[in-house]
Design a protein around this motif. Structure first.
Motif, PDB file in Angstrom:
ATOM      1  N   ARG A 172     -10.484   7.309  -7.704  1.00 38.70           N
ATOM      2  CA  ARG A 172     -10.871   7.250  -6.373  1.00 38.70           C
ATOM      3  C   ARG A 172     -10.635   8.476  -5.830  1.00 38.70           C
ATOM      4  O   ARG A 172     -11.647   8.879  -4.755  1.00 38.70           O
ATOM      5  CB  ARG A 172      -9.667   6.419  -5.657  1.00 38.70           C
ATOM      6  CG  ARG A 172     -10.119   6.117  -4.045  1.00 38.70           C
ATOM      7  CD  ARG A 172     -11.690   5.412  -4.064  1.00 38.70           C
ATOM      8  NE  ARG A 172     -11.935   5.190  -2.716  1.00 38.70           N
ATOM      9  CZ  ARG A 172     -13.199   5.070  -2.231  1.00 38.70           C
ATOM     10  NH1 ARG A 172     -14.070   5.291  -3.265  1.00 38.70           N
ATOM     11  NH2 ARG A 172     -13.435   5.207  -0.932  1.00 38.70           N
ATOM     12  N   GLN A 204       0.995  -1.173   0.120  1.00 40.08           N
ATOM     13  CA  GLN A 204      -0.171   0.084  -0.023  1.00 40.08           C
ATOM     14  C   GLN A 204       0.885   1.268  -0.088  1.00 40.08           C
ATOM     15  O   GLN A 204       0.600   2.097  -0.958  1.00 40.08           O
ATOM     16  CB  GLN A 204      -1.044   0.330   1.236  1.00 40.08           C
ATOM     17  CG  GLN A 204      -1.963  -1.134   1.304  1.00 40.08           C
ATOM     18  CD  GLN A 204      -2.576  -1.216   2.449  1.00 40.08           C
ATOM     19  OE1 GLN A 204      -2.126  -1.143   3.551  1.00 40.08           O
ATOM     20  NE2 GLN A 204      -3.960  -1.476   2.426  1.00 40.08           N
ATOM     21  N   PRO A 229      -2.577   3.156 -13.606  1.00 44.49           N
ATOM     22  CA  PRO A 229      -2.311   3.310 -12.124  1.00 44.49           C
ATOM     23  C   PRO A 229      -2.843   4.732 -11.721  1.00 44.49           C
ATOM     24  O   PRO A 229      -3.688   5.169 -10.847  1.00 44.49           O
ATOM     25  CB  PRO A 229      -1.057   3.018 -11.661  1.00 44.49           C
ATOM     26  CG  PRO A 229      -0.513   2.765 -13.107  1.00 44.49           C
ATOM     27  CD  PRO A 229      -1.279   2.639 -13.984  1.00 44.49           C
ATOM     28  N   PRO A 244      -5.138   1.267  -2.343  1.00 40.61           N
ATOM     29  CA  PRO A 244      -4.238   1.266  -3.594  1.00 40.61           C
ATOM     30  C   PRO A 244      -3.750  -0.097  -3.860  1.00 40.61           C
ATOM     31  O   PRO A 244      -3.298  -0.172  -5.213  1.00 40.61           O
ATOM     32  CB  PRO A 244      -3.084   2.061  -3.248  1.00 40.61           C
ATOM     33  CG  PRO A 244      -2.965   2.148  -1.869  1.00 40.61           C
ATOM     34  CD  PRO A 244      -4.610   1.754  -1.221  1.00 40.61           C
ATOM     35  N   ILE A 302      -5.128   5.652   3.386  1.00 40.28           N
ATOM     36  CA  ILE A 302      -5.061   4.321   3.482  1.00 40.28           C
ATOM     37  C   ILE A 302      -5.337   3.622   4.745  1.00 40.28           C
ATOM     38  O   ILE A 302      -6.071   2.857   4.784  1.00 40.28           O
ATOM     39  CB  ILE A 302      -3.642   3.990   2.876  1.00 40.28           C
ATOM     40  CG1 ILE A 302      -3.398   4.366   1.586  1.00 40.28           C
ATOM     41  CG2 ILE A 302      -3.497   2.428   3.082  1.00 40.28           C
ATOM     42  CD1 ILE A 302      -1.882   4.113   1.072  1.00 40.28           C
ATOM     43  N   MET A 307      -6.225   5.941  -9.381  1.00 43.09           N
ATOM     44  CA  MET A 307      -6.200   6.728  -8.352  1.00 43.09           C
ATOM     45  C   MET A 307      -6.991   8.017  -8.362  1.00 43.09           C
ATOM     46  O   MET A 307      -7.649   8.613  -7.498  1.00 43.09           O
ATOM     47  CB  MET A 307      -4.920   6.969  -7.821  1.00 43.09           C
ATOM     48  CG  MET A 307      -4.066   5.861  -7.209  1.00 43.09           C
ATOM     49  SD  MET A 307      -4.638   5.466  -5.501  1.00 43.09           S
ATOM     50  CE  MET A 307      -5.938   4.038  -6.085  1.00 43.09           C
ATOM     51  N   MET A 342       1.874   7.443  -7.467  1.00 39.16           N
ATOM     52  CA  MET A 342       0.567   7.082  -7.991  1.00 39.16           C
ATOM     53  C   MET A 342      -0.550   7.942  -7.069  1.00 39.16           C
ATOM     54  O   MET A 342      -1.606   8.642  -7.835  1.00 39.16           O
ATOM     55  CB  MET A 342       0.218   5.821  -7.772  1.00 39.16           C
ATOM     56  CG  MET A 342       1.036   4.645  -8.622  1.00 39.16           C
ATOM     57  SD  MET A 342       1.114   5.004 -10.378  1.00 39.16           S
ATOM     58  CE  MET A 342       2.582   6.069 -10.702  1.00 39.16           C
ATOM     59  N   MET A 343      -0.462   8.019  -5.873  1.00 36.77           N
ATOM     60  CA  MET A 343      -1.778   8.636  -5.031  1.00 36.77           C
ATOM     61  C   MET A 343      -1.160  10.046  -5.047  1.00 36.77           C
ATOM     62  O   MET A 343      -2.017  10.987  -5.219  1.00 36.77           O
ATOM     63  CB  MET A 343      -1.512   8.152  -3.600  1.00 36.77           C
ATOM     64  CG  MET A 343      -2.327   6.777  -3.517  1.00 36.77           C
ATOM     65  SD  MET A 343      -2.573   6.367  -1.776  1.00 36.77           S
ATOM     66  CE  MET A 343      -3.766   7.713  -1.324  1.00 36.77           C
ATOM     67  N   MET A 394       2.569   2.836  -3.279  1.00 35.47           N
ATOM     68  CA  MET A 394       1.571   3.512  -4.176  1.00 35.47           C
ATOM     69  C   MET A 394       1.440   4.877  -3.661  1.00 35.47           C
ATOM     70  O   MET A 394       1.035   5.821  -4.611  1.00 35.47           O
ATOM     71  CB  MET A 394       0.428   2.859  -4.116  1.00 35.47           C
ATOM     72  CG  MET A 394       0.232   1.174  -4.754  1.00 35.47           C
ATOM     73  SD  MET A 394       0.849   1.102  -6.390  1.00 35.47           S
ATOM     74  CE  MET A 394       2.291   0.124  -6.337  1.00 35.47           C
ATOM     75  N   VAL A 444      -8.623   4.508   0.983  1.00 37.31           N
ATOM     76  CA  VAL A 444      -8.245   4.116  -0.306  1.00 37.31           C
ATOM     77  C   VAL A 444      -7.594   2.859  -0.083  1.00 37.31           C
ATOM     78  O   VAL A 444      -6.919   2.644   0.935  1.00 37.31           O
ATOM     79  CB  VAL A 444      -7.087   5.275  -1.034  1.00 37.31           C
ATOM     80  CG1 VAL A 444      -6.438   4.727  -2.024  1.00 37.31           C
ATOM     81  CG2 VAL A 444      -7.571   6.534  -0.908  1.00 37.31           C
ATOM     82  N   TYR A 446     -13.291   1.166  -7.195  1.00 38.24           N
ATOM     83  CA  TYR A 446     -12.854   2.618  -6.612  1.00 38.24           C
ATOM     84  C   TYR A 446     -14.166   3.525  -6.774  1.00 38.24           C
ATOM     85  O   TYR A 446     -13.955   4.684  -6.386  1.00 38.24           O
ATOM     86  CB  TYR A 446     -11.854   3.158  -7.377  1.00 38.24           C
ATOM     87  CG  TYR A 446     -10.440   2.556  -6.917  1.00 38.24           C
ATOM     88  CD1 TYR A 446     -10.414   1.772  -5.878  1.00 38.24           C
ATOM     89  CD2 TYR A 446      -9.250   2.757  -7.820  1.00 38.24           C
ATOM     90  CE1 TYR A 446      -9.246   1.305  -5.511  1.00 38.24           C
ATOM     91  CE2 TYR A 446      -8.059   2.132  -7.409  1.00 38.24           C
ATOM     92  CZ  TYR A 446      -8.066   1.375  -6.281  1.00 38.24           C
ATOM     93  OH  TYR A 446      -6.930   0.760  -5.809  1.00 38.24           O
TER      94      TYR A 446
END
Length: 358
Positions: free
Chosen positions: A191, A151, A184, A322, A315, A188, A158-159, A154, A320, A217
């Motif tokens: 989401r 997790q 990816p 991921p 997270i 994200m 990505m996040m 990411m 989220v 998502y």
């Protein structure tokens, strides 16, 4: 200068494990060394590899990579908030927080990393045995309890990229958002748009593996861009053009497509990177012939300790997940080129790979 192992780009579409990656004899007072625990390659790494670093030629033969989590092995004398043994998320972009750009509110415009247009002889990317950063207190974040390595890795790109893009989209609650390209970063962004209060969220792609995650998502509409009339389908389903567009993939031509589905007065945020050297042309009609009040923003990854910590809290609080994007898992640095080949060969089963350093 010490030397260590790392994964380097050796030419077009080729990578190798090298024993000649630099590591300074001493770290600066605000710096730290991090031993990677997990890596993840990115499409930007793949673009560089595919072109043999044509856009950044100084990177040829240097370690690549910018998505990594690890454990601190050493800190400088002026590091106050981290210590050896801490498991951390490592910033992908490394803003220089003591810069005029940061004081002006644009910290991303001054970065201390391998992609910033400057060759640093004492370091490269994060696909190495030990990664050296020069501002630990500002560009590391602790991995919260209960957050896994898969997790956490990411978070850095990505996040941090996708959520920054949606933040700058600045739409109202219930607004409609189209995400063009659901790799990816696009997933994200789906989401992020949902968490930001979007109503209809159009996830535009072509692969079932990505559609499945987009639906999980919160995407309300799954749209295949292979359908010639997919833009008309979106406009019809939305009852008119969408309020915001996040562009996360494709070629330079996608910009006009994104503008075509965007309402007058709306905003398009571009998160794609263009390394081909081709000009970006805009069809005047889709831009309202220049006076459609359509805003185009080119947005980069948000960086720094605070932003990463906030992403990690999303997270930790279950907002989220991921890890749903991870489709391939490898073990050992020598498997990084194999993971990168998934991008270079356009493997349709791929969303995101991870490599454990064991």
């Amino acid at each position: 200068m010490k030397q260590m192992k790392g994964v380097v780009i050796t030419g077009k579409n080729t990578l190798a494990v090298s024993d000649s990656c630099p590591l300074p004899e001493e770290i600066c007072p605000t710096g730290a060394l991090i031993r990677p625990l997990i890596w993840s390659p990115c499409t930007s790494d793949a673009h560089l590899c595919a072109t043999g670093c044509a856009s950044l030629p100084y990177l040829l033969g240097k370690a690549v990579g910018h998505e990594m989590c690890g454990v601190i092995t050493q800190v400088g004398s002026d590091v106050h908030d981290f210590k050896p043994g801490d498991r951390v998320i490592v910033c992908a972009v490394m803003p220089v927080w003591r810069s005029l750009e940061a004081q002006d509110g644009h910290s991303k415009n001054r970065q201390d990393n391998m992609y910033a247009g400057k060759d640093y002889p004492d370091r490269g990317g994060s696909f190495v045995e030990e990664y050296y950063i020069r501002d630990a207190d500002m560009n590391l974040a602790l991995i919260p309890e209960g957050v896994t390595l898969e997790q956490a890795v990411m978070v850095p790109d990505m996040m941090c990229t996708a959520f920054e893009g949606v933040r700058q989209l600045d739409t109202e609650f219930g607004a409609s958002v189209a995400v063009l390209g659901i790799g990816p970063v696009g997933l994200m962004a789906v989401r992020a748009a949902v968490l930001h209060g979007a109503g209809k969220v159009f996830a535009i792609g072509s692969r079932q593996v990505c559609f499945d995650v987009a639906k999980a998502y919160g995407a309300t509409h799954l749209v295949d861009y292979h359908n010639e009339d997919y833009i008309d389908q979106i406009i019809e389903a939305n009852g008119g053009p969408v309020d915001g567009v996040v562009l996360c993939g494709g070629s330079e031509k996608e910009l006009s497509k994104g503008l075509k589905m965007l309402k007058n007065g709306g905003t398009l945020v571009n998160l794609s990177a263009y390394f081909s050297g081709m000009p970006i042309e805009i069809d005047p009609a889709v831009w309202g012939f220049g006076y459609g009040d359509k805003t185009i923003k080119g947005v980069g990854c948000g960086g720094g300790r605070l932003w990463m910590s906030r992403m990690a809290q999303l997270i930790a609080c279950g907002r989220v997940e991921p890890e749903k994007m991870i489709t391939h898992r490898f073990h050992g640095m020598e498997r990084i080129p194999e993971a990168m080949d998934l991008f270079l060969n356009h493997d349709r089963s791929l969303i995101k790979p991870v490599i454990y350093n064991d």
